[in-house]
Scaffold this active site. Structure first.
Site, PDB file in Angstrom:
ATOM      1  N   LYS A 116      27.824 -87.029 -70.045  1.00 57.00           N
ATOM      2  CA  LYS A 116      29.081 -87.224 -70.778  1.00 57.00           C
ATOM      3  C   LYS A 116      29.967 -88.203 -70.026  1.00 57.00           C
ATOM      4  O   LYS A 116      30.590 -89.084 -70.613  1.00 57.00           O
ATOM      5  CB  LYS A 116      29.822 -85.883 -70.949  1.00 57.00           C
ATOM      6  CG  LYS A 116      29.076 -84.892 -71.818  1.00 57.00           C
ATOM      7  CD  LYS A 116      29.813 -84.610 -73.130  1.00 57.00           C
ATOM      8  CE  LYS A 116      28.912 -84.054 -74.203  1.00 57.00           C
ATOM      9  NZ  LYS A 116      28.458 -82.685 -74.016  1.00 57.00           N
ATOM     10  N   LYS A 203      16.057 -87.006 -77.070  1.00 59.86           N
ATOM     11  CA  LYS A 203      16.345 -85.641 -77.506  1.00 59.86           C
ATOM     12  C   LYS A 203      16.909 -85.615 -78.922  1.00 59.86           C
ATOM     13  O   LYS A 203      17.812 -86.384 -79.250  1.00 59.86           O
ATOM     14  CB  LYS A 203      17.377 -85.037 -76.534  1.00 59.86           C
ATOM     15  CG  LYS A 203      17.672 -83.585 -76.806  1.00 59.86           C
ATOM     16  CD  LYS A 203      18.843 -83.083 -75.987  1.00 59.86           C
ATOM     17  CE  LYS A 203      19.567 -81.999 -76.760  1.00 59.86           C
ATOM     18  NZ  LYS A 203      20.854 -81.662 -76.211  1.00 59.86           N
ATOM     19  N   LYS A 206      22.495 -82.977 -82.514  1.00 59.06           N
ATOM     20  CA  LYS A 206      23.490 -83.218 -83.553  1.00 59.06           C
ATOM     21  C   LYS A 206      24.365 -84.428 -83.213  1.00 59.06           C
ATOM     22  O   LYS A 206      24.594 -85.294 -84.052  1.00 59.06           O
ATOM     23  CB  LYS A 206      24.343 -81.951 -83.708  1.00 59.06           C
ATOM     24  CG  LYS A 206      25.384 -82.031 -84.770  1.00 59.06           C
ATOM     25  CD  LYS A 206      25.058 -81.153 -85.946  1.00 59.06           C
ATOM     26  CE  LYS A 206      25.910 -81.447 -87.149  1.00 59.06           C
ATOM     27  NZ  LYS A 206      27.157 -80.718 -87.206  1.00 59.06           N
TER      28      LYS A 206
HETATM   29  P1  TYM Z   1      22.746 -76.010 -77.951  1.00 56.50           P
HETATM   30  O1  TYM Z   1      23.601 -75.455 -79.015  1.00 56.50           O
HETATM   31  O2  TYM Z   1      22.900 -77.434 -77.581  1.00 56.50           O
HETATM   32  O3  TYM Z   1      21.220 -75.790 -78.301  1.00 56.50           O
HETATM   33  C1  TYM Z   1      20.741 -74.503 -78.637  1.00 56.50           C
HETATM   34  C2  TYM Z   1      19.311 -74.339 -78.156  1.00 56.50           C
HETATM   35  O4  TYM Z   1      18.480 -75.336 -78.751  1.00 56.50           O
HETATM   36  C3  TYM Z   1      17.778 -76.030 -77.712  1.00 56.50           C
HETATM   37  N1  TYM Z   1      17.630 -77.447 -78.108  1.00 56.50           N
HETATM   38  C4  TYM Z   1      16.472 -78.117 -78.000  1.00 56.50           C
HETATM   39  N2  TYM Z   1      15.250 -77.740 -77.559  1.00 56.50           N
HETATM   40  C5  TYM Z   1      14.265 -78.668 -77.610  1.00 56.50           C
HETATM   41  N3  TYM Z   1      14.448 -79.937 -78.060  1.00 56.50           N
HETATM   42  C6  TYM Z   1      15.661 -80.344 -78.501  1.00 56.50           C
HETATM   43  N4  TYM Z   1      15.816 -81.575 -78.965  1.00 56.50           N
HETATM   44  C7  TYM Z   1      16.744 -79.417 -78.488  1.00 56.50           C
HETATM   45  N5  TYM Z   1      18.059 -79.489 -78.849  1.00 56.50           N
HETATM   46  C8  TYM Z   1      18.576 -78.269 -78.602  1.00 56.50           C
HETATM   47  C9  TYM Z   1      18.653 -75.904 -76.473  1.00 56.50           C
HETATM   48  O5  TYM Z   1      17.908 -76.091 -75.297  1.00 56.50           O
HETATM   49  C10 TYM Z   1      19.175 -74.499 -76.632  1.00 56.50           C
HETATM   50  O6  TYM Z   1      18.250 -73.550 -76.140  1.00 56.50           O
HETATM   51  N6  TYM Z   1      24.727 -74.420 -73.664  1.00 56.50           N
HETATM   52  C11 TYM Z   1      23.914 -73.994 -74.779  1.00 56.50           C
HETATM   53  C12 TYM Z   1      24.474 -72.772 -75.496  1.00 56.50           C
HETATM   54  C13 TYM Z   1      24.710 -71.630 -74.574  1.00 56.50           C
HETATM   55  C14 TYM Z   1      23.713 -70.833 -73.969  1.00 56.50           C
HETATM   56  C15 TYM Z   1      24.423 -69.890 -73.171  1.00 56.50           C
HETATM   57  C16 TYM Z   1      22.316 -70.816 -74.024  1.00 56.50           C
HETATM   58  C17 TYM Z   1      25.915 -71.194 -74.162  1.00 56.50           C
HETATM   59  N7  TYM Z   1      25.755 -70.149 -73.297  1.00 56.50           N
HETATM   60  C18 TYM Z   1      23.738 -68.922 -72.421  1.00 56.50           C
HETATM   61  C19 TYM Z   1      21.635 -69.858 -73.251  1.00 56.50           C
HETATM   62  C20 TYM Z   1      22.357 -68.927 -72.470  1.00 56.50           C
HETATM   63  C21 TYM Z   1      23.857 -75.144 -75.788  1.00 56.50           C
HETATM   64  O7  TYM Z   1      24.716 -75.972 -75.830  1.00 56.50           O
HETATM   65  O8  TYM Z   1      22.832 -75.085 -76.633  1.00 56.50           O
END
Ligand code: TYM
Length: 352
Positions: A116, A203, A206
């Site tokens: 970022k 990757k 969104k």
């Molecule tokens: P977020 O909302 O970005 O994504 C949610 C989950 O989807 C997975 N993911 C992917 N996996 C493979 N390829 C991709 N292109 C891809 N895009 C997204 C992410 O790895 C994730 O597992 N910080 C986290 C949310 C969170 C969280 C937590 C997760 C907050 N607290 C505690 C686990 C434990 C996030 O932004 O995920």
């Protein structure tokens, strides 16, 4: 059940729609772990979503829609505790306590933060709320999410692995300073998936505007897949292996992404047939795209149907959120109270 029952926790930000990266990186494992009989906590990370906003966003509606999609994919609010992060506000108290044992240098080395930061510095004049305290502290809040339910395992995609490692580190520091209080989760698998975007970018995400979504209808799926860049000729593969890990990295990125999806969705013989065409450099991209689009649409169709099922209504989601918040709250409060005791603040007097 043959496996030992473990505590599982994971979260997803309320970005409105689930994409294929979310599904194959995370939700797919959530369902498997739920069906294996583990104690699963899955939540919508609405606090985390605030780290990047610059104006009011209707997170409430987005959260409800994400949860209707969770249910449509097979997550069951009776088998799993599905809740909203902000309905467990003692997570914020735990994050505050954990912040006291977290080095700023450690946070500054976080890849999400560094990405970022580099995007902002490469785009001078970009508006908004550039580098907030909340963004730097993102991994501390994530550690609080994980540690508050005493999770053993945290199923996440590859992009979130570093955050789980930071959680392990923060919990170890806390225990070292104040005595064994927090359960250290296990590291996530090194084989965690990172699904590339439709543009061939590293990757699918969104904010990268390169997603294929679980609620995309047939027309949208075909349009998105047809638009994938395939003008580059097949590159020679210097391996006889058919495994996606061996061949996909040798393909042009956007073509590799098509094969990755085909491997996830189509029967093996279809994937192998198209791999043969690639090796022989036949003209096949048009057929590959239509075949893949058919498999994607067939995968989406039942999810779209269950999403729109009148029983899967916003009211139904609100009801189970209320019930599940009641289930997770005593678990969360017990951890926070244990931390307060360990530090020496003592129990909360108003909660007692
Ligand atoms: P977020 O909302 O970005 O994504 C949610 C989950 O989807 C997975 N993911 C992917 N996996 C493979 N390829 C991709 N292109 C891809 N895009 C997204 C992410 O790895 C994730 O597992 N910080 C986290 C949310 C969170 C969280 C937590 C997760 C907050 N607290 C505690 C686990 C434990 C996030 O932004 O995920």
């Amino acid at each position: 059940m043959s496996e030992k029952q473990e505590i599982i926790l994971s979260g997803i930000r309320p970005t409105g729609r689930l994409h294929y990266g979310n599904y194959f990186g995370a939700v797919h494992h959530f369902i498997h772990l739920q069906e294996a009989g583990h104690r699963c906590y899955y939540f919508i990370a609405d606090y985390h979503a605030l780290t990047t906003i610059t104006e009011r966003v209707d997170f409430y509606r987005q959260t409800i829609d994400m949860l209707r999609t969770y249910v449509a994919c097979g997550l069951d609010p009776v088998k799993s505790v599905i809740y909203r992060q902000s309905d467990l506000p003692c997570t914020a108290e735990l994050a505050l306590l954990l912040g006291m044992v977290t080095n700023i240098g450690h946070l500054e080395r976080g890849t999400t933060y560094k990405d970022k930061l580099s995007k902002l510095t490469s785009k001078p004049g970009s508006e908004g709320n550039p580098l907030s305290y909340g963004l730097l502290g993102y991994p501390v809040l994530m550690a609080a999410d994980i540690l508050i339910v005493r999770a053993d395992k945290v199923p996440v995609g590859d992009d979130q692995r570093q955050h789980v490692e930071m959680t392990m580190d923060i919990a170890q520091k806390f225990n070292h300073r104040f005595g064994e209080t927090l359960k250290i989760p296990r590291a996530t698998s090194r084989k965690a998936l990172r699904l590339p975007g439709l543009d061939g970018g590293a990757k699918m995400g969104k904010s990268e505007h390169n997603t294929l979504d679980l609620l995309d209808d047939e027309k949208t799926v075909l349009k998105k897949i047809k638009a994938v860049q395939t003008s580059t000729d097949p590159l020679p593969l210097d391996t006889d292996s058919d495994l996606p890990e061996a061949v996909i990295p040798q393909m042009p990125p956007s073509v590799g992404m098509l094969y990755r999806l085909l491997n996830l969705l189509a029967p093996e013989d279809v994937y192998l047939d198209f791999l043969g065409k690639y090796r022989r450099k036949e003209k096949f991209y048009g057929m590959l795209k239509t075949t893949l689009a058919q498999h994607v649409s067939a995968f989406n169709a039942p999810i779209i149907e269950r999403f729109n099922d009148p029983e899967n209504s916003p009211e139904y989601v609100e009801d189970f959120l209320r019930e599940n918040a009641k289930k997770v709250t005593p678990v969360g409060l017990a951890t926070v109270e244990a931390c307060r005791e360990a530090i020496g603040i003592g129990h909360s007097l108003y909660r007692a």
